[in-house]
Design a protein around this motif. Sequence first.
Motif, short mmCIF file in Angstrom:
data_model
loop_
_atom_site.label_atom_id
_atom_site.label_comp_id
_atom_site.label_asym_id
_atom_site.label_seq_id
_atom_site.Cartn_x
_atom_site.Cartn_y
_atom_site.Cartn_z
N THR A 176 0.84 -1.21 0.00
CA THR A 176 0.00 0.00 0.00
C THR A 176 0.87 1.25 0.00
O THR A 176 0.56 2.23 -0.69
N ALA A 177 1.97 1.23 0.78
CA ALA A 177 2.89 2.37 0.80
C ALA A 177 3.54 2.54 -0.57
O ALA A 177 3.72 3.67 -1.06
N PHE A 178 3.88 1.43 -1.21
CA PHE A 178 4.48 1.47 -2.55
C PHE A 178 3.50 2.09 -3.55
O PHE A 178 3.88 2.97 -4.34
N LEU A 179 2.24 1.68 -3.51
CA LEU A 179 1.24 2.19 -4.44
C LEU A 179 0.97 3.68 -4.19
O LEU A 179 0.79 4.45 -5.14
N ASP A 180 0.92 4.09 -2.92
CA ASP A 180 0.73 5.50 -2.59
C ASP A 180 1.86 6.35 -3.16
O ASP A 180 1.63 7.40 -3.77
N ILE A 187 10.97 0.01 -1.47
CA ILE A 187 9.89 -0.94 -1.15
C ILE A 187 9.74 -1.97 -2.26
O ILE A 187 9.57 -3.16 -2.00
N TYR A 188 9.80 -1.49 -3.50
CA TYR A 188 9.67 -2.40 -4.65
C TYR A 188 10.76 -3.48 -4.61
O TYR A 188 10.47 -4.67 -4.75
N LEU A 189 11.99 -3.05 -4.40
CA LEU A 189 13.10 -4.01 -4.37
C LEU A 189 12.98 -4.95 -3.16
O LEU A 189 13.25 -6.15 -3.27
N SER A 190 12.56 -4.39 -2.01
CA SER A 190 12.47 -5.19 -0.78
C SER A 190 11.43 -6.30 -0.90
O SER A 190 11.66 -7.44 -0.50
#
Length: 366
Positions: A151-155, A206-209
Amino acid sequence: SISVSIFMLYRGLSETRFIEDEKGNYSWVDFNKNGKVDRHLSEEFIPSKDGNYRQATISETLQNIEWTTQSFLWLTLAIVFMLLRDLGYIIRIRSLTDNVLSWKRATWVIFMWEFASALSPGVVGGSVVAMFFLKKEKIALGKSTAIVMITAFLDNLFYVIMVPVLFLFVSQKELFPLQGDSFFTTNTKELFWVGFSVVVAVCLLIYLSVFHFSKLIKTVLSWVFSLPYLNRWKKEAVKTGDDVIATSKEFKTKPKSFWLKSFGGTFLSWSSRFFVVNCILMIFVNLGWYENTMVFARQFVMWLILLVTPTPGGSGMAEYAFQGFFSDFIGSGILVTTMAILWRLVSYFPYLFIGSGLLGKFKKNG
């Protein structure tokens, strides 16, 4: 919790501002030497028999609003956009949980998430609380963690995509109207780009994690919970890491439709959040298409400032930032102050009361 919400609402409505009045009992002095009337600074106003300013509470200014049919329509539309904001989040959380949450339970989780965000500084948000309530819905902690990270990534992705798009319609000069303001300083533009760079970096991290280095999350958790006083929870931490890895593998196999639906919910939510301000301004002033685009675009800068405020839900800072960003559309100082508090009444305080009620029900049910 209800009592705290009532207190915060009372404090907001009873807060005083200095407004212009020919029969006032205060005179303005340029205390901070910036050439502007800073209505939030009591030091700028001194008692005077021949003054042209007086103190008024926010509730008093709200009572003096002359409502028309058109005003009520715009206020209704602002409330509709708030509901669409929540609907977007509900659609997204149901999608990310593969519809494990019913519409009712998803709504409950989102309102509790918003309640926690309203009580937390912007940079903290309600993520930890969200993971707790997702776990209460029988979703493994590791998967809950991965979902909240997504959700944080999408935001952040919404922000990263939209800012360049907005520059096709709004110039930088019009996007940063606060140059020279004593509070925001002359570095607003520079600070924005630093903040935007941080958002891009967080989005990439976040994407990589989640999608490429999920095993690293397990390694970090295992190391942290190997420390003294924390090693009693190491087994649970390792299990959480395993769940994150499993969820990461699951997310990698999701079809494009899954991600379009999740990002669609994000787009609906954030766009609706920003359109609320447009509607609040339209209650009092008529803005054209381009002016509305400017109002929408400036909120990306304002949101970045509110993100790093230390007060719960950006309280205090949000109202002042609103005045700084949108006063040039209104002109009247007291009117923009009234708009700011009306905006907060629509977009902030409802979550305090709804969340308090749901929290009380949660405690009652154990």
